[in-house]
Scaffold this motif. Structure first.
Motif, mmCIF file in Angstrom:
data_model
loop_
_atom_site.group_PDB
_atom_site.id
_atom_site.type_symbol
_atom_site.label_atom_id
_atom_site.label_comp_id
_atom_site.label_asym_id
_atom_site.label_seq_id
_atom_site.Cartn_x
_atom_site.Cartn_y
_atom_site.Cartn_z
ATOM 1 N N ILE A 46 -20.454 88.470 -9.589
ATOM 2 C CA ILE A 46 -20.192 86.997 -9.478
ATOM 3 C C ILE A 46 -21.248 86.190 -10.395
ATOM 4 C CG2 ILE A 46 -18.940 87.011 -7.080
ATOM 5 C CD1 ILE A 46 -21.498 86.112 -5.902
ATOM 6 N N PRO A 47 -20.831 85.157 -10.975
ATOM 7 C CA PRO A 47 -21.436 84.729 -12.060
ATOM 8 C C PRO A 47 -23.039 84.267 -11.383
ATOM 9 C CG PRO A 47 -19.454 83.443 -11.880
ATOM 10 C CD PRO A 47 -19.459 84.459 -10.928
ATOM 11 N N LEU A 48 -24.275 84.220 -12.177
ATOM 12 C CA LEU A 48 -25.450 84.057 -11.771
ATOM 13 C C LEU A 48 -26.306 83.733 -13.098
ATOM 14 C CD1 LEU A 48 -27.115 86.601 -12.608
ATOM 15 C CD2 LEU A 48 -26.524 87.624 -10.407
ATOM 16 N N ARG A 49 -27.099 83.009 -12.952
ATOM 17 C CA ARG A 49 -28.087 82.894 -13.980
ATOM 18 C C ARG A 49 -29.672 83.391 -13.679
ATOM 19 N NH1 ARG A 49 -31.482 78.580 -14.162
ATOM 20 N NH2 ARG A 49 -31.455 76.995 -12.510
ATOM 21 N N GLU A 50 -30.356 83.571 -14.634
ATOM 22 C CA GLU A 50 -31.764 84.018 -14.422
ATOM 23 C C GLU A 50 -32.410 82.556 -14.025
ATOM 24 O OE1 GLU A 50 -34.030 86.391 -17.268
ATOM 25 O OE2 GLU A 50 -35.811 85.472 -16.590
ATOM 26 N N PHE A 51 -33.409 82.715 -12.846
ATOM 27 C CA PHE A 51 -33.916 81.546 -12.523
ATOM 28 C C PHE A 51 -35.354 81.537 -12.416
ATOM 29 C CE2 PHE A 51 -35.641 79.609 -8.262
ATOM 30 C CZ PHE A 51 -34.703 78.145 -8.470
ATOM 31 N N SER A 52 -36.138 82.668 -12.497
ATOM 32 C CA SER A 52 -37.590 82.786 -12.313
ATOM 33 C C SER A 52 -37.909 84.238 -12.843
ATOM 34 C CB SER A 52 -38.213 82.357 -11.237
ATOM 35 O OG SER A 52 -37.530 83.145 -9.992
ATOM 36 N N ARG A 53 -39.059 84.256 -13.398
ATOM 37 C CA ARG A 53 -39.637 85.639 -13.687
ATOM 38 C C ARG A 53 -40.968 85.347 -13.255
ATOM 39 N NH1 ARG A 53 -38.045 89.411 -18.814
ATOM 40 N NH2 ARG A 53 -35.934 88.693 -18.270
ATOM 41 N N HIS A 54 -41.663 85.726 -12.360
ATOM 42 C CA HIS A 54 -42.984 85.783 -11.827
ATOM 43 C C HIS A 54 -43.812 87.126 -12.305
ATOM 44 C CE1 HIS A 54 -42.344 81.959 -9.840
ATOM 45 N NE2 HIS A 54 -41.369 82.641 -9.229
ATOM 46 N N ASP A 55 -44.984 86.860 -12.624
ATOM 47 C CA ASP A 55 -46.117 87.987 -12.886
ATOM 48 C C ASP A 55 -47.033 87.850 -11.771
ATOM 49 O OD1 ASP A 55 -47.853 89.816 -13.644
ATOM 50 O OD2 ASP A 55 -48.128 89.116 -15.550
ATOM 51 N N TRP A 56 -46.749 88.081 -10.717
ATOM 52 C CA TRP A 56 -47.595 87.938 -9.263
ATOM 53 C C TRP A 56 -48.872 88.719 -9.424
ATOM 54 C CZ3 TRP A 56 -42.420 87.237 -6.418
ATOM 55 C CH2 TRP A 56 -42.307 86.061 -6.098
ATOM 56 N N GLN A 57 -48.798 89.632 -10.285
ATOM 57 C CA GLN A 57 -50.121 90.572 -10.524
ATOM 58 C C GLN A 57 -51.040 90.133 -11.585
ATOM 59 O OE1 GLN A 57 -50.794 95.170 -9.583
ATOM 60 N NE2 GLN A 57 -49.066 94.670 -10.986
ATOM 61 N N ASP A 58 -50.374 89.285 -12.435
ATOM 62 C CA ASP A 58 -50.945 88.771 -13.580
ATOM 63 C C ASP A 58 -51.439 89.803 -14.358
ATOM 64 O OD1 ASP A 58 -52.014 86.642 -15.097
ATOM 65 O OD2 ASP A 58 -53.776 86.708 -14.023
ATOM 66 N N ALA B 103 -47.526 99.623 -5.226
ATOM 67 C CA ALA B 103 -47.869 100.333 -4.157
ATOM 68 C C ALA B 103 -49.159 100.492 -3.614
ATOM 69 C CB ALA B 103 -47.512 101.818 -4.741
ATOM 70 N N GLY B 104 -50.273 100.268 -4.401
ATOM 71 C CA GLY B 104 -51.579 99.952 -4.003
ATOM 72 C C GLY B 104 -52.590 101.219 -4.128
ATOM 73 N N GLY B 105 -52.121 102.373 -4.623
ATOM 74 C CA GLY B 105 -52.873 103.587 -4.798
ATOM 75 C C GLY B 105 -53.186 104.131 -3.613
ATOM 76 N N ASP B 106 -54.195 105.055 -3.604
ATOM 77 C CA ASP B 106 -54.555 105.747 -2.439
ATOM 78 C C ASP B 106 -55.551 105.361 -1.288
ATOM 79 O OD1 ASP B 106 -52.870 107.914 -3.023
ATOM 80 O OD2 ASP B 106 -54.287 108.759 -4.634
ATOM 81 N N ASN C 182 -60.824 100.721 -4.758
ATOM 82 C CA ASN C 182 -59.688 100.974 -5.628
ATOM 83 C C ASN C 182 -59.101 99.658 -5.908
ATOM 84 O OD1 ASN C 182 -56.889 101.841 -6.315
ATOM 85 N ND2 ASN C 182 -56.551 102.017 -4.006
ATOM 86 N N VAL C 183 -58.969 99.465 -7.475
ATOM 87 C CA VAL C 183 -58.696 98.186 -8.046
ATOM 88 C C VAL C 183 -57.201 98.068 -7.745
ATOM 89 C CG1 VAL C 183 -57.894 97.121 -10.203
ATOM 90 C CG2 VAL C 183 -60.179 98.417 -9.924
ATOM 91 N N LYS C 184 -56.303 99.244 -7.561
ATOM 92 C CA LYS C 184 -54.957 98.702 -7.190
ATOM 93 C C LYS C 184 -54.588 98.330 -5.867
ATOM 94 C CE LYS C 184 -53.179 102.452 -10.434
ATOM 95 N NZ LYS C 184 -52.548 103.900 -10.521
ATOM 96 N N PHE C 185 -55.766 98.580 -4.954
ATOM 97 C CA PHE C 185 -55.276 97.997 -3.481
ATOM 98 C C PHE C 185 -55.518 96.609 -3.505
ATOM 99 C CE2 PHE C 185 -56.483 97.262 0.859
ATOM 100 C CZ PHE C 185 -55.340 97.851 1.459
ATOM 101 N N GLY C 186 -56.631 96.191 -4.396
ATOM 102 C CA GLY C 186 -56.905 94.758 -4.465
ATOM 103 C C GLY C 186 -55.850 94.070 -5.322
ATOM 104 N N GLN C 187 -55.412 94.604 -6.074
ATOM 105 C CA GLN C 187 -54.076 94.173 -7.017
ATOM 106 C C GLN C 187 -52.893 93.986 -6.259
ATOM 107 O OE1 GLN C 187 -53.700 96.871 -10.242
ATOM 108 N NE2 GLN C 187 -54.640 95.515 -11.685
#
Length: 263
Positions: free
Chosen positions: A73-85, A112-115, A122-127
């Motif tokens: 069904i028709p749609l259009r792009e609405f947003s594209r967030h970079d919540w991890q920056d 996922a956030g790493g181990d 762990n930087v990934k967990f903070g991200q």
DNA sequence: ATGACTGGTGATACCAGA
């Protein structure tokens, strides 16, 4: 009636045959994919086109992550967030046109956030926590009915994992993640459709590790979610987890979720 | 309890996933 599905496919090019089987058997109007692991130029547009999914919004990147929303069904792009920056392709939002005009679907792949569940070690967990923090501030300002879905990489309830106590220190089920996801829920009053239709403590897993000793013992987790604005949640009529895909040959480690709305 | 998995890549070892 509009049927919407979400699936972390773990490489859309490798598993396009399974996507075709899923679409023919479940016939969703909209399918949101995560971990497509390709840039948009190499996305299998022709195969989707042939199946009638002629409306596609792809936010890809090479090799890792990437999300796509395809629709008949028709749609259009609405947003594209970079919540991890940090430039990773982990979100795309669409607005439906046509029969369900105005409905917004936010397709998200939370890190996922790493181990190690410690942002100092762990930087990934903070991200991951920061990603959720930016999502929460976004949700706090939302002013229209929205469906947010995808791979959240968090199992929020005790019964969303095979062993709550054993997983308290395992990334995906730590108290700080559950609390941070709870703040996101409260920022908008999101309704967890998985638990609206399959109430706790019923088993409701969406992911099983590729490692055999977890899979064989049914040691799954509920990491994939469909959350709706309160007024939209009242329109949901059916919800299912298509667990059988996990037993197909060369499967994704995640299985699809499908919700039918009376709109 | 969790090692014995899987996909992508200027890659045939390594990173990332969770």
């Amino acid at each position: 009636m509009v049927t919407i599905a979400t699936w972390n496919i773990n490489s859309v090019r490798l598993r396009m045959g399974q996507v075709e089987r899923f679409l023919s058997e479940q016939a969703p109007d909209v399918l949101c994919l995560q971990e497509i692991k390709t840039r948009e130029e190499l996305f299998p547009h022709a195969a989707f086109e042939a199946l009638g999914y002629t409306h596609r919004v792809v936010h890809g990147q090479k090799g890792y992550h990437g999300v796509a929303t395809v629709s008949r069904i028709p749609l259009r792009e609405f947003s594209r967030h970079d919540w991890q920056d940090n430039g990773e392709a982990r979100h795309v939002g669409v607005e439906l046109l046509g029969p369900a005009k105005g409905l917004v679907i936010e397709n998200v792949y939370i890190p996922a956030g790493g181990d190690v569940p410690d942002r100092e070690a762990n930087v990934k967990f903070g991200q991951k926590l920061d990603f959720l923090g930016r999502m929460t501030r976004w949700a706090d300002a939302l002013d229209r009915p929205t469906l947010i879905l995808g791979d959240f990489n968090i199992a929020p309830l005790d019964c969303d994992v095979y062993d709550h106590k054993a997983l308290l220190k395992v990334v995906s089920h730590t108290p700080v993640e559950v609390e941070t996801l709870g703040a996101f829920r409260d920022a908008h009053g999101w309704v967890d459709l998985g638990r609206q239709h399959i109430p706790a403590p019923e088993r409701n897993y969406s992911w099983w590790s590729y490692r055999s000793y977890w899979r064989e013992k049914d040691q799954g987790r509920r990491l994939d979610h469909m959350w709706a604005s309160p007024e939209l949640a009242r329109e949901s009529r059916a919800h299912r987890i298509v667990e059988e895909t996990r037993r197909w040959d060369q499967p994704s480690d995640h299985v699809p979720l499908v919700t039918e709305f009376s709109i």
